[in-house]
Scaffold this motif. Structure first.
Motif, PDB file in Angstrom:
ATOM      1  N   ARG A  62       0.831  -1.213   0.000  1.00 34.66           N
ATOM      2  CA  ARG A  62       0.000   0.000   0.000  1.00 34.66           C
ATOM      3  C   ARG A  62       0.859   1.254   0.000  1.00 34.66           C
ATOM      4  NH1 ARG A  62      -4.249   0.339   4.578  1.00 34.66           N
ATOM      5  NH2 ARG A  62      -4.622   2.301   3.473  1.00 34.66           N
ATOM      6  N   ALA A  63       1.902   1.267   0.835  1.00 32.11           N
ATOM      7  CA  ALA A  63       2.774   2.437   0.915  1.00 32.11           C
ATOM      8  C   ALA A  63       3.496   2.681  -0.407  1.00 32.11           C
ATOM      9  CB  ALA A  63       3.788   2.249   2.043  1.00 32.11           C
ATOM     10  N   LEU A  64       3.896   1.610  -1.072  1.00 34.86           N
ATOM     11  CA  LEU A  64       4.561   1.752  -2.370  1.00 34.86           C
ATOM     12  C   LEU A  64       3.602   2.341  -3.396  1.00 34.86           C
ATOM     13  CD1 LEU A  64       7.097   1.181  -4.097  1.00 34.86           C
ATOM     14  CD2 LEU A  64       6.129  -1.074  -4.591  1.00 34.86           C
ATOM     15  N   ALA A  65       2.364   1.833  -3.440  1.00 32.03           N
ATOM     16  CA  ALA A  65       1.373   2.334  -4.392  1.00 32.03           C
ATOM     17  C   ALA A  65       1.056   3.801  -4.142  1.00 32.03           C
ATOM     18  CB  ALA A  65       0.107   1.492  -4.319  1.00 32.03           C
ATOM     19  N   LEU A  66       0.893   4.190  -2.882  1.00 33.00           N
ATOM     20  CA  LEU A  66       0.596   5.589  -2.558  1.00 33.00           C
ATOM     21  C   LEU A  66       1.753   6.499  -2.939  1.00 33.00           C
ATOM     22  CD1 LEU A  66      -1.151   5.146   0.915  1.00 33.00           C
ATOM     23  CD2 LEU A  66      -2.212   6.024  -1.171  1.00 33.00           C
ATOM     24  N   SER A  67       2.977   6.047  -2.743  1.00 27.70           N
ATOM     25  CA  SER A  67       4.149   6.846  -3.093  1.00 27.70           C
ATOM     26  C   SER A  67       4.226   7.102  -4.587  1.00 27.70           C
ATOM     27  CB  SER A  67       5.429   6.149  -2.617  1.00 27.70           C
ATOM     28  OG  SER A  67       5.425   5.962  -1.224  1.00 27.70           O
ATOM     29  N   LEU A  68       3.737   6.146  -5.377  1.00 29.37           N
ATOM     30  CA  LEU A  68       3.777   6.253  -6.841  1.00 29.37           C
ATOM     31  C   LEU A  68       2.513   6.861  -7.419  1.00 29.37           C
ATOM     32  CD1 LEU A  68       5.142   2.659  -7.583  1.00 29.37           C
ATOM     33  CD2 LEU A  68       6.472   4.771  -7.560  1.00 29.37           C
ATOM     34  N   ASP A  69       1.508   7.105  -6.561  1.00 26.45           N
ATOM     35  CA  ASP A  69       0.191   7.529  -7.040  1.00 26.45           C
ATOM     36  C   ASP A  69      -0.349   6.510  -8.038  1.00 26.45           C
ATOM     37  OD1 ASP A  69      -2.066   9.131  -7.137  1.00 26.45           O
ATOM     38  OD2 ASP A  69      -1.307  10.367  -8.775  1.00 26.45           O
ATOM     39  N   ALA A  70      -0.158   5.236  -7.698  1.00 25.26           N
ATOM     40  CA  ALA A  70      -0.548   4.143  -8.593  1.00 25.26           C
ATOM     41  C   ALA A  70      -1.789   3.447  -8.058  1.00 25.26           C
ATOM     42  CB  ALA A  70       0.599   3.134  -8.709  1.00 25.26           C
ATOM     43  N   ASP A  71      -2.545   2.829  -8.968  1.00 27.21           N
ATOM     44  CA  ASP A  71      -3.706   2.039  -8.565  1.00 27.21           C
ATOM     45  C   ASP A  71      -3.235   0.814  -7.799  1.00 27.21           C
ATOM     46  OD1 ASP A  71      -5.483   3.758  -9.776  1.00 27.21           O
ATOM     47  OD2 ASP A  71      -5.451   2.681 -11.678  1.00 27.21           O
ATOM     48  N   PHE A  72      -3.977   0.455  -6.767  1.00 25.29           N
ATOM     49  CA  PHE A  72      -3.615  -0.686  -5.930  1.00 25.29           C
ATOM     50  C   PHE A  72      -4.847  -1.545  -5.696  1.00 25.29           C
ATOM     51  CE2 PHE A  72      -3.599  -2.422  -1.562  1.00 25.29           C
ATOM     52  CZ  PHE A  72      -2.529  -3.302  -1.671  1.00 25.29           C
ATOM     53  N   ARG A  73      -4.711  -2.841  -5.874  1.00 23.64           N
ATOM     54  CA  ARG A  73      -5.783  -3.789  -5.580  1.00 23.64           C
ATOM     55  C   ARG A  73      -5.217  -4.918  -4.722  1.00 23.64           C
ATOM     56  NH1 ARG A  73      -9.876  -3.788  -9.574  1.00 23.64           N
ATOM     57  NH2 ARG A  73     -10.193  -1.639 -10.276  1.00 23.64           N
ATOM     58  N   ASN A 194       5.570   5.006  16.214  1.00 20.85           N
ATOM     59  CA  ASN A 194       4.973   5.505  14.966  1.00 20.85           C
ATOM     60  C   ASN A 194       3.492   5.168  14.861  1.00 20.85           C
ATOM     61  OD1 ASN A 194       7.546   6.334  14.391  1.00 20.85           O
ATOM     62  ND2 ASN A 194       7.879   4.924  12.676  1.00 20.85           N
ATOM     63  N   LEU A 195       3.112   3.993  15.363  1.00 23.82           N
ATOM     64  CA  LEU A 195       1.731   3.538  15.228  1.00 23.82           C
ATOM     65  C   LEU A 195       0.907   3.786  16.485  1.00 23.82           C
ATOM     66  CD1 LEU A 195       2.252   0.134  13.364  1.00 23.82           C
ATOM     67  CD2 LEU A 195       2.023   2.432  12.408  1.00 23.82           C
ATOM     68  N   GLY A 196       1.483   4.498  17.434  1.00 21.83           N
ATOM     69  CA  GLY A 196       0.782   4.739  18.677  1.00 21.83           C
ATOM     70  C   GLY A 196      -0.416   5.645  18.541  1.00 21.83           C
ATOM     71  N   GLN A 197      -0.431   6.482  17.500  1.00 25.49           N
ATOM     72  CA  GLN A 197      -1.557   7.379  17.274  1.00 25.49           C
ATOM     73  C   GLN A 197      -2.118   7.129  15.873  1.00 25.49           C
ATOM     74  OE1 GLN A 197      -0.422  11.416  18.235  1.00 25.49           O
ATOM     75  NE2 GLN A 197       0.606  10.806  20.126  1.00 25.49           N
ATOM     76  N   ARG A 198      -2.177   8.157  15.060  1.00 20.58           N
ATOM     77  CA  ARG A 198      -2.709   7.994  13.707  1.00 20.58           C
ATOM     78  C   ARG A 198      -1.722   7.221  12.846  1.00 20.58           C
ATOM     79  NH1 ARG A 198      -4.685  13.057   9.886  1.00 20.58           N
ATOM     80  NH2 ARG A 198      -5.826  11.820   8.338  1.00 20.58           N
ATOM     81  N   HIS A 199      -2.245   6.266  12.075  1.00 17.83           N
ATOM     82  CA  HIS A 199      -1.377   5.437  11.243  1.00 17.83           C
ATOM     83  C   HIS A 199      -0.751   6.295  10.133  1.00 17.83           C
ATOM     84  CE1 HIS A 199       0.256   2.121   9.021  1.00 17.83           C
ATOM     85  NE2 HIS A 199      -0.242   1.249   9.881  1.00 17.83           N
ATOM     86  N   PRO A 200       0.581   6.215   9.948  1.00 18.19           N
ATOM     87  CA  PRO A 200       1.241   7.035   8.922  1.00 18.19           C
ATOM     88  C   PRO A 200       0.697   6.814   7.518  1.00 18.19           C
ATOM     89  CG  PRO A 200       2.856   5.988  10.366  1.00 18.19           C
ATOM     90  CD  PRO A 200       1.525   5.407  10.710  1.00 18.19           C
ATOM     91  N   ILE A 201       0.139   5.620   7.237  1.00 21.77           N
ATOM     92  CA  ILE A 201      -0.373   5.349   5.894  1.00 21.77           C
ATOM     93  C   ILE A 201      -1.527   6.290   5.547  1.00 21.77           C
ATOM     94  CG2 ILE A 201      -2.142   3.649   6.533  1.00 21.77           C
ATOM     95  CD1 ILE A 201       0.310   3.207   3.627  1.00 21.77           C
ATOM     96  N   GLU A 202      -2.217   6.808   6.538  1.00 21.47           N
ATOM     97  CA  GLU A 202      -3.365   7.678   6.290  1.00 21.47           C
ATOM     98  C   GLU A 202      -2.949   9.051   5.786  1.00 21.47           C
ATOM     99  OE1 GLU A 202      -5.823   7.849   9.752  1.00 21.47           O
ATOM    100  OE2 GLU A 202      -5.899   5.662  10.001  1.00 21.47           O
ATOM    101  N   THR A 203      -1.717   9.450   6.037  1.00 18.74           N
ATOM    102  CA  THR A 203      -1.244  10.766   5.594  1.00 18.74           C
ATOM    103  C   THR A 203      -0.185  10.665   4.498  1.00 18.74           C
ATOM    104  OG1 THR A 203       0.433  10.794   7.354  1.00 18.74           O
ATOM    105  CG2 THR A 203      -1.719  11.779   7.849  1.00 18.74           C
ATOM    106  N   LEU A 204       0.080   9.443   4.049  1.00 19.52           N
ATOM    107  CA  LEU A 204       1.111   9.262   3.028  1.00 19.52           C
ATOM    108  C   LEU A 204       0.642   9.838   1.694  1.00 19.52           C
ATOM    109  CD1 LEU A 204       3.869   7.872   3.408  1.00 19.52           C
ATOM    110  CD2 LEU A 204       2.970   5.943   2.112  1.00 19.52           C
ATOM    111  N   GLU A 205       1.514  10.588   1.028  1.00 22.44           N
ATOM    112  CA  GLU A 205       1.176  11.228  -0.236  1.00 22.44           C
ATOM    113  C   GLU A 205       2.125  10.790  -1.327  1.00 22.44           C
ATOM    114  OE1 GLU A 205       1.219  15.410   0.446  1.00 22.44           O
ATOM    115  OE2 GLU A 205      -0.640  15.408   1.638  1.00 22.44           O
ATOM    116  N   LYS A 206       1.739  11.040  -2.549  1.00 19.76           N
ATOM    117  CA  LYS A 206       2.568  10.725  -3.709  1.00 19.76           C
ATOM    118  C   LYS A 206       3.827  11.581  -3.702  1.00 19.76           C
ATOM    119  CE  LYS A 206       2.352  12.681  -8.322  1.00 19.76           C
ATOM    120  NZ  LYS A 206       1.574  13.022  -9.506  1.00 19.76           N
ATOM    121  N   VAL A 207       4.961  10.979  -4.030  1.00 20.19           N
ATOM    122  CA  VAL A 207       6.220  11.722  -4.110  1.00 20.19           C
ATOM    123  C   VAL A 207       6.841  11.653  -5.502  1.00 20.19           C
ATOM    124  CG1 VAL A 207       6.782  11.542  -1.658  1.00 20.19           C
ATOM    125  CG2 VAL A 207       7.472   9.701  -3.212  1.00 20.19           C
ATOM    126  N   VAL A 208       6.399  10.708  -6.328  1.00 21.25           N
ATOM    127  CA  VAL A 208       6.867  10.600  -7.710  1.00 21.25           C
ATOM    128  C   VAL A 208       5.674  10.256  -8.589  1.00 21.25           C
ATOM    129  CG1 VAL A 208       9.229   9.881  -7.115  1.00 21.25           C
ATOM    130  CG2 VAL A 208       7.446   8.155  -7.424  1.00 21.25           C
TER     131      VAL A 208
END
Length: 323
Positions: A62-73, A194-208
């Motif tokens: 999921r983190a890889l897909a979000l970083s690429l702004d790619a579709d993920f299934r 890192n996971l003690g509060q909001r999960h970082p995946i929820e704020t992860l944005e595209k970088v490339v």
């Protein structure tokens, strides 16, 4: 180094660094695993992750897909999974009075096939054309899959009840096979913070821009591989086919995986030429799953990983002409 080659390598290196840094906001202490996934993307290959539950395989995808702004299934493999559940199916449209194709989860950029060995051989075979040809054929019509297209498949190495081991033809379709592994005590402690509060995946944005991957993959082809290193790759794969402890050695696709993977790894490290280290670092990922240890040797505790480590020790680098 020619200026255009230097620029291409620098662009690939920047691309990889941005993706790796972003994914590491979610996945702690697994920079080497992230690097392997980026290499697979640049080689347009696929990866099999074999590891115990809970080490972050799904989150990594999921983190890889979000970083690429790619579709993920995500495809949860179960014994009742049908090939059409993967590739798609034609359904009759009552309004148009025609059959309409409904794409399956294979029509994506990053497909996570979770617990692939729980799917039946019939469903596993549906992935063969997707992975090898990057297309699916349904009702006699062939449809191309989007690019980039990366299959990340997972399987549990300790629970075999109700599973269907992947056949050699299917394993050979994977560019690399690796394990994510457990965290060190310090890394596990940082993960809890890192996971003690909001999960970082929820704020992860595209970088490339993931749409750039096919172009970058073509630039990887320009990374130079000396003739002695080509001979070295061939000698390693040939040695697996002659080894007495192996019933089946690495296929020519394994040699190609080493060749292309070494080119991509060199580019990630800012070089337009391959070093022996690039090849040796990828041998444990590209070749063991393509080899079968004979039963007698397996009973003595021999593993494909150990055999390949011996082959690397015994294979000289300065080969000259390969037999």
């Amino acid at each position: 180094m020619r200026s255009e080659e230097k620029l291409a390598v620098e662009e690939i290196q920047r691309f990889a660094q941005k993706v790796s840094a972003n994914v590491e906001r979610v996945i702690v202490g697994k920079q080497d695993v992230v690097e392997v996934l980026i290499i697979a993307l640049l080689c347009e290959g696929h990866v099999l992750l074999e590891d115990v539950p809970g080490v972050g395989k799904t989150m990594l995808a999921r983190a890889l897909a979000l970083s690429l702004d790619a579709d993920f299934r995500r495809l949860q493999c179960t014994p009742d999974l049908l090939p059409s559940d993967i590739t798609g199916v034609s359904v009759f449209n009552q309004e148009t009075r025609q059959f309409q194709f409904v794409p399956g989860p294979a029509f994506t950029h990053i497909l996570l096939a979770d617990e692939i060995n729980r799917a039946t051989p019939r469903a596993q075979a549906a992935l063969l054309e997707c992975m090898g040809e990057r297309q699916v054929t349904v009702d006699g019509v062939t449809r191309p899959l989007p690019r980039p297209f990366l299959v990340l498949a997972t399987q549990n190495p300790i629970e075999y009840e109700g599973t269907f081991p992947l056949p050699e033809a299917q394993l050979d379709r994977f560019l690399f096979k690796l394990s994510v592994g457990y965290l060190s005590p310090e890394q596990e402690s940082q993960m809890l913070v890192n996971l003690g509060q909001r999960h970082p995946i929820e704020t992860l944005e595209k970088v490339v821009d993931g749409a750039e991957i096919p172009r970058l993959a073509e630039q990887v082809w320009q990374v130079r591989v000396d003739e002695s290193l080509r001979n070295y790759i061939v000698a390693l794969t040939q040695a697996t086919r002659r080894h007495p402890d192996l019933t089946l050695g690495a296929s020519p696709r394994g040699a190609l995986a080493l060749y292309r993977g070494a080119q991509a790894r060199a580019a990630l490290h800012g070089r337009d030429y391959v070093l022996p280290d690039d090849i040796q670092a990828l041998v444990p990922l590209a070749l063991p799953h393509r080899c079968i240890v004979n039963p007698e040797s397996a009973l003595r505790g021999r593993t494909a990983q150990a055999i390949l480590a011996e082959i690397m020790e015994q294979t000289p680098l300065d080969l000259g002409d390969v037999d």
